[in-house]
Design an enzyme around this catalytic site. Sequence first.
Site, PDB file in Angstrom:
ATOM      1  N   ASP A  62     -21.836 -28.524  -9.003  1.00 52.24           N
ATOM      2  CA  ASP A  62     -23.096 -28.311  -9.035  1.00 52.24           C
ATOM      3  C   ASP A  62     -24.234 -29.096  -9.319  1.00 52.24           C
ATOM      4  O   ASP A  62     -25.131 -29.798  -8.747  1.00 52.24           O
ATOM      5  CB  ASP A  62     -23.774 -26.840  -9.426  1.00 52.24           C
ATOM      6  CG  ASP A  62     -22.993 -25.520  -8.441  1.00 52.24           C
ATOM      7  OD1 ASP A  62     -22.629 -25.611  -7.413  1.00 52.24           O
ATOM      8  OD2 ASP A  62     -22.872 -24.509  -9.298  1.00 52.24           O
ATOM      9  N   GLY A 107     -36.103 -21.027 -13.426  1.00 54.77           N
ATOM     10  CA  GLY A 107     -35.163 -19.948 -13.581  1.00 54.77           C
ATOM     11  C   GLY A 107     -34.102 -20.520 -14.654  1.00 54.77           C
ATOM     12  O   GLY A 107     -34.004 -21.582 -15.001  1.00 54.77           O
ATOM     13  N   LYS A 114     -17.522 -17.362  -9.385  1.00 54.68           N
ATOM     14  CA  LYS A 114     -17.799 -18.643 -10.127  1.00 54.68           C
ATOM     15  C   LYS A 114     -17.608 -18.465 -11.673  1.00 54.68           C
ATOM     16  O   LYS A 114     -16.622 -19.263 -12.411  1.00 54.68           O
ATOM     17  CB  LYS A 114     -19.273 -19.152  -9.810  1.00 54.68           C
ATOM     18  CG  LYS A 114     -19.398 -19.925  -8.539  1.00 54.68           C
ATOM     19  CD  LYS A 114     -20.821 -20.520  -8.818  1.00 54.68           C
ATOM     20  CE  LYS A 114     -21.177 -21.323  -7.260  1.00 54.68           C
ATOM     21  NZ  LYS A 114     -22.128 -22.128  -7.229  1.00 54.68           N
ATOM     22  N   GLU A 119     -14.804 -30.994 -17.510  1.00 52.19           N
ATOM     23  CA  GLU A 119     -16.034 -30.950 -18.264  1.00 52.19           C
ATOM     24  C   GLU A 119     -17.197 -30.161 -17.836  1.00 52.19           C
ATOM     25  O   GLU A 119     -17.730 -29.401 -18.684  1.00 52.19           O
ATOM     26  CB  GLU A 119     -16.264 -32.239 -18.528  1.00 52.19           C
ATOM     27  CG  GLU A 119     -17.510 -32.392 -19.658  1.00 52.19           C
ATOM     28  CD  GLU A 119     -17.762 -34.209 -19.828  1.00 52.19           C
ATOM     29  OE1 GLU A 119     -18.751 -34.154 -20.502  1.00 52.19           O
ATOM     30  OE2 GLU A 119     -17.256 -34.841 -19.390  1.00 52.19           O
ATOM     31  N   GLY A 152     -27.529 -19.063 -12.868  1.00 51.37           N
ATOM     32  CA  GLY A 152     -26.035 -20.009 -12.694  1.00 51.37           C
ATOM     33  C   GLY A 152     -26.354 -21.239 -12.135  1.00 51.37           C
ATOM     34  O   GLY A 152     -25.805 -22.396 -12.723  1.00 51.37           O
ATOM     35  N   ALA A 153     -27.257 -21.346 -11.095  1.00 50.25           N
ATOM     36  CA  ALA A 153     -27.371 -22.769 -10.609  1.00 50.25           C
ATOM     37  C   ALA A 153     -28.378 -23.499 -11.545  1.00 50.25           C
ATOM     38  O   ALA A 153     -28.271 -24.716 -11.790  1.00 50.25           O
ATOM     39  CB  ALA A 153     -28.257 -22.595  -9.322  1.00 50.25           C
ATOM     40  N   TYR A 188     -32.257 -23.659   1.056  1.00 45.44           N
ATOM     41  CA  TYR A 188     -32.408 -24.100   2.181  1.00 45.44           C
ATOM     42  C   TYR A 188     -32.422 -23.527   3.461  1.00 45.44           C
ATOM     43  O   TYR A 188     -32.459 -23.709   4.564  1.00 45.44           O
ATOM     44  CB  TYR A 188     -30.924 -25.163   2.310  1.00 45.44           C
ATOM     45  CG  TYR A 188     -29.640 -24.547   2.104  1.00 45.44           C
ATOM     46  CD1 TYR A 188     -29.108 -23.810   3.187  1.00 45.44           C
ATOM     47  CD2 TYR A 188     -29.005 -24.312   0.945  1.00 45.44           C
ATOM     48  CE1 TYR A 188     -27.876 -23.118   3.199  1.00 45.44           C
ATOM     49  CE2 TYR A 188     -27.845 -23.757   0.970  1.00 45.44           C
ATOM     50  CZ  TYR A 188     -27.109 -23.307   1.930  1.00 45.44           C
ATOM     51  OH  TYR A 188     -26.035 -22.631   1.660  1.00 45.44           O
ATOM     52  N   SER A 206     -20.120 -24.393   4.076  1.00 51.67           N
ATOM     53  CA  SER A 206     -18.912 -25.032   3.844  1.00 51.67           C
ATOM     54  C   SER A 206     -17.918 -25.380   4.736  1.00 51.67           C
ATOM     55  O   SER A 206     -17.465 -26.551   5.210  1.00 51.67           O
ATOM     56  CB  SER A 206     -18.157 -24.774   2.494  1.00 51.67           C
ATOM     57  OG  SER A 206     -19.219 -24.822   1.492  1.00 51.67           O
ATOM     58  N   GLY A 258     -32.607 -27.667  -0.368  1.00 47.45           N
ATOM     59  CA  GLY A 258     -31.119 -27.392  -1.051  1.00 47.45           C
ATOM     60  C   GLY A 258     -29.946 -28.070  -0.349  1.00 47.45           C
ATOM     61  O   GLY A 258     -28.706 -28.117  -0.911  1.00 47.45           O
ATOM     62  N   THR A 297     -17.745 -19.419  -4.436  1.00 50.33           N
ATOM     63  CA  THR A 297     -19.223 -18.930  -4.417  1.00 50.33           C
ATOM     64  C   THR A 297     -19.311 -17.413  -4.974  1.00 50.33           C
ATOM     65  O   THR A 297     -18.402 -17.087  -5.402  1.00 50.33           O
ATOM     66  CB  THR A 297     -20.044 -18.833  -2.931  1.00 50.33           C
ATOM     67  OG1 THR A 297     -21.161 -18.736  -3.322  1.00 50.33           O
ATOM     68  CG2 THR A 297     -19.300 -18.160  -2.099  1.00 50.33           C
TER      69      THR A 297
END
Length: 268
Positions: free
Chosen positions: A99, A122, A63, A75, A125-126, A219, A14, A240, A59
């Site tokens: 995300d 999976g 989160k 939302e 969270g992602a 990634y 980032s 990613g 991160t």
Amino acid sequence: MLQVIGDPVLHSKSPLIHPAMLHHLGLDLSYTPQVVPKGGLPDYLAWAKAHGVTGFNATMPHKEDLIPLMDTLGEDAVRCGAVNTVCLRDGAWVGHNTDGEGCLAALHHQGLWPARGVVILGAGGAAKAVALRLARENPGPIWVCNRTRSKAQQLCQLDPDGVLTPADFDPGTLSHLCSQAQLVINCTNLGMDGCPHQFEDFSFLDALPSGSGVMDLIYHPAKTQLLHQAQARGLGVCNGLPMLVYQAIFALEYFLDRQLPGEELAQV
């Protein structure tokens, strides 16, 4: 001042992505990483207000812990039960989650969306953010496959429209589901640099119809073994990084409170 917080966080991309976009937009705003250990969010939020932080990304491990600390939630943050983008608005903290939106934009950009039938690997969270966002597009069935089926079931129960279906992670089940899908998205850490585990069997990729695609949220490395195997079979592939870029674009829109030229910034 803008920041990204986490622990660890110094490896984050980032602080490379956001300053490049800010520079392109001609804005003199700093964006820096800040190590905040688990449990340190209340102190950080007080410090951030006092030191002119108007927004930050979050991160691991923050989160989910940010949810009860926000004054208002967007939302997507409510749906996911997680926050990765926070803005200060009139003295109040507003939490968002980019995300899922970032994943959808990346899929569009790579020509992998729309897809009729999606297999998500999976249930962390992602996977939650991606599955719940794609379910709103109602593309057809979306299967959430996880070694611990109960975790997949818990995720699918969050979908109010019943698009998501839990499933097992074994090769036979994956092959059966892939024969009915056009897209596989890996949301696990299998194949990531530093992860000792790898997919044991890639035969499920053979069941995907011609023209299907495979996305890996990893990634590092840029091309995982999953993507190597998919590409060898003539499937469309995406790692990613595009998702990371689009997440950052949507976060910057929240920070600046205005719409931005997304495709232009993605190229930057």
